[in-house]
Design a protein around this motif. Sequence first.
Motif, short mmCIF file in Angstrom:
data_model
loop_
_atom_site.label_atom_id
_atom_site.label_comp_id
_atom_site.label_asym_id
_atom_site.label_seq_id
_atom_site.Cartn_x
_atom_site.Cartn_y
_atom_site.Cartn_z
N LYS A 1 -6.00 -7.66 5.75
CA LYS A 1 -7.25 -7.14 5.20
C LYS A 1 -7.07 -5.74 4.65
N PHE B 1 -11.66 -14.19 -3.72
CA PHE B 1 -11.70 -13.15 -4.74
C PHE B 1 -12.23 -13.67 -6.06
N THR C 1 -5.67 1.45 -6.10
CA THR C 1 -6.41 0.73 -5.06
C THR C 1 -5.99 -0.73 -5.12
N MET C 2 -6.10 -1.40 -3.98
CA MET C 2 -5.70 -2.81 -3.97
C MET C 2 -6.39 -3.55 -2.85
N GLU C 3 -6.42 -4.87 -2.99
CA GLU C 3 -6.88 -5.72 -1.91
C GLU C 3 -5.89 -6.87 -1.79
N ASP D 1 -12.87 -4.07 -9.51
CA ASP D 1 -13.04 -5.27 -8.71
C ASP D 1 -12.72 -5.02 -7.24
N VAL D 2 -12.10 -3.87 -6.95
CA VAL D 2 -11.67 -3.58 -5.59
C VAL D 2 -12.84 -3.01 -4.80
N ARG E 1 -6.12 -8.08 -5.78
CA ARG E 1 -6.65 -7.10 -6.73
C ARG E 1 -5.71 -5.92 -6.72
N TYR E 2 -5.44 -5.40 -7.89
CA TYR E 2 -4.58 -4.22 -7.97
C TYR E 2 -5.07 -3.42 -9.15
N GLU E 3 -5.49 -2.21 -8.91
CA GLU E 3 -6.06 -1.41 -10.00
C GLU E 3 -5.48 -0.01 -10.00
N ASN F 1 -6.47 3.62 -11.72
CA ASN F 1 -7.42 4.42 -12.50
C ASN F 1 -6.61 5.41 -13.32
N LEU G 1 -14.89 -8.11 3.16
CA LEU G 1 -13.67 -8.76 3.63
C LEU G 1 -13.64 -8.86 5.15
N GLY H 1 0.78 -1.23 0.00
CA GLY H 1 0.00 0.00 0.00
C GLY H 1 0.81 1.27 0.00
N ALA I 1 -0.04 3.36 -3.06
CA ALA I 1 -1.35 4.00 -2.94
C ALA I 1 -1.30 5.19 -2.00
N ARG J 1 -4.28 -2.06 4.99
CA ARG J 1 -3.17 -1.40 5.65
C ARG J 1 -3.76 -0.47 6.71
N TRP K 1 -3.15 2.47 7.62
CA TRP K 1 -3.38 3.88 7.27
C TRP K 1 -4.51 4.07 6.27
N PHE K 2 -5.07 2.99 5.75
CA PHE K 2 -6.24 3.15 4.89
C PHE K 2 -7.53 2.97 5.66
#
Lengths: 169, 386
Positions: B246, B385, A90-92, B365-366, A112-114, A116, B373, A78, A81, B248, B250-251
């Motif tokens: 799940k 996923f 964005t990512m998961e 997809d995010v 997932r990694y996107e 934009n 989650l 992250g 990001a 970070r 800081w998010f």
Amino acid sequence: MEKLTKRAAPIDRSPMTLKERIYLPALLKGMSITVGHIFKKKATVQYPEETRPFSPVFRGLHVLNRDAEGRENCTACGLCAVACPAEAITMEAAERKANEKHLYREEKYAARYEINMLRCIFCGACEEACPKDAIYLSETVMPANFTRESFIYKKQDMLIPHPKKDQKA
Amino acid sequence: MRLCTFASWRVKYNALRENYIKMSDNIKVTIDNITIEVPAGTSILEAARKVGGEVAPPTMCYYSHLKGSGGKCRTCLVEVSKGSEKDPRPMPKLVASCRTGVMDGMEVKSMTSEKVLDARKGVTEFLLLNHPLDCPVCDQAGECHLQDLGYDHGWESTRTEFERRTFEPEDIGPNIQLHMNRCIMCFRCVFAAEQLTDYREHGILDRGEHARISTCISKSLDHDFIGNVIDVCPVGALTDKTFRFKQRVWFTKPVDAHCSCTKCKGEVRLWMRGDEVYRVTARKDEWGEVAIASDGKPGWICNECRFEKKKVSDWVIEGPSNISRHSVISQGHYNKTVHEPQIELLAEVIGKEPIMKMDIHDVSDVNKPNVHLNQIQGPAHSEDFK
């Protein structure tokens, strides 16, 4: 009233002389400029057949890196990001399973990694922030498109070809 | 007349008594040229924390709410340049401030001493000798005390050429994840389990380089209040399995909330993203320790509050938590801004409602609205996923 600048020139409104009235000298002067430009170097290139020379630090489309064995470098930490000033990334994350060790380098990976691309400003902050050498900005210019949906780049759109499986690489 | 004398006598007595307490109990100590009065028996560290700010030495093993903690990591070393009023000789070596009591007239140098800063640099290097530096993977990153210490006092690179010590991964139950490689042997979790739960299952096994946190043998940590070992761990050695990978830190957005819990006070900090509760921890004070709850006791929270209540409806939300402006967790959070009612300026200017050309959830997809989650028990895997 005092003028604000000294650049204003007064317009000469006296009647035109004969030389000015027949227009030909002014016409020839103008045409000589036009014809002169034909022999000058062209300002345009025939893109996409031709491209301009790029600066060695040019930042184009992102790629996601793999290591020599083809495992994904990204560990979804992250930092790209959080470094992104446009908040385009964005990512998961997910945990690597025992049978996925050949796919991902670390025990955590980006499921997932996107990016934009409508938001991305190609500043390269993500590349600088990455501790795993996972994201790089390539020399490919961002391709144009007609739909907004095509600008959401997913992980598979950015991953570099597998060094062993994809022989065309 | 009699009443009047009694009252005046009482006032006199109280004044004398207060004076006596001041004279007997409070002693003067000077830390980094700032003089404060503290009760006798206070440690230098506690006195420095009273001064506050950067004067307070960093701590990795000392935890004020855990009895017996401290004296192991040596990050809180300070220089005592004057022992006391009666014996003004300086102490010959740097002392661990968490374990040294103040004396009357003592002069202490913490951040103003070159020797201390140099020693802390050395201690930090020793703590990082075996630390794996897997911060990109570690869930503690962003709120890790070792990260802060390394940032403030560490070298930029490592000088050691030896291999780091590694341990086989060990499963210590469904809720707590142990990463022994990251452990710095502070013993905080041992004290927490000893003092907060009814039975301590884990401890330090072996010694020297082989010393490790473990259970004897292959037990799971599931006594109530054991979840607090996650909060006391200064590094990412003990982390929350229900939060693993799940998000970070800081998010997520820290929010103070409470619930009516029979076992604990129920005053917690929720780490949210949108309407999803990703993690529940105890509230922390400015030293990174569990804050004092409204009943005047440390606000330890029970396992049920920490691991099971992952819905917004379980909680009464009080408001955003106060996070230090210098923390990465505060990025993008604007706590004290005034929220004016939003005016739809764009619609007013163009004379119609703006058209939404693309909803990001249709493409991305995010963070899909139908995927939660935070409801998954452990870390997410590839099949989550699909």
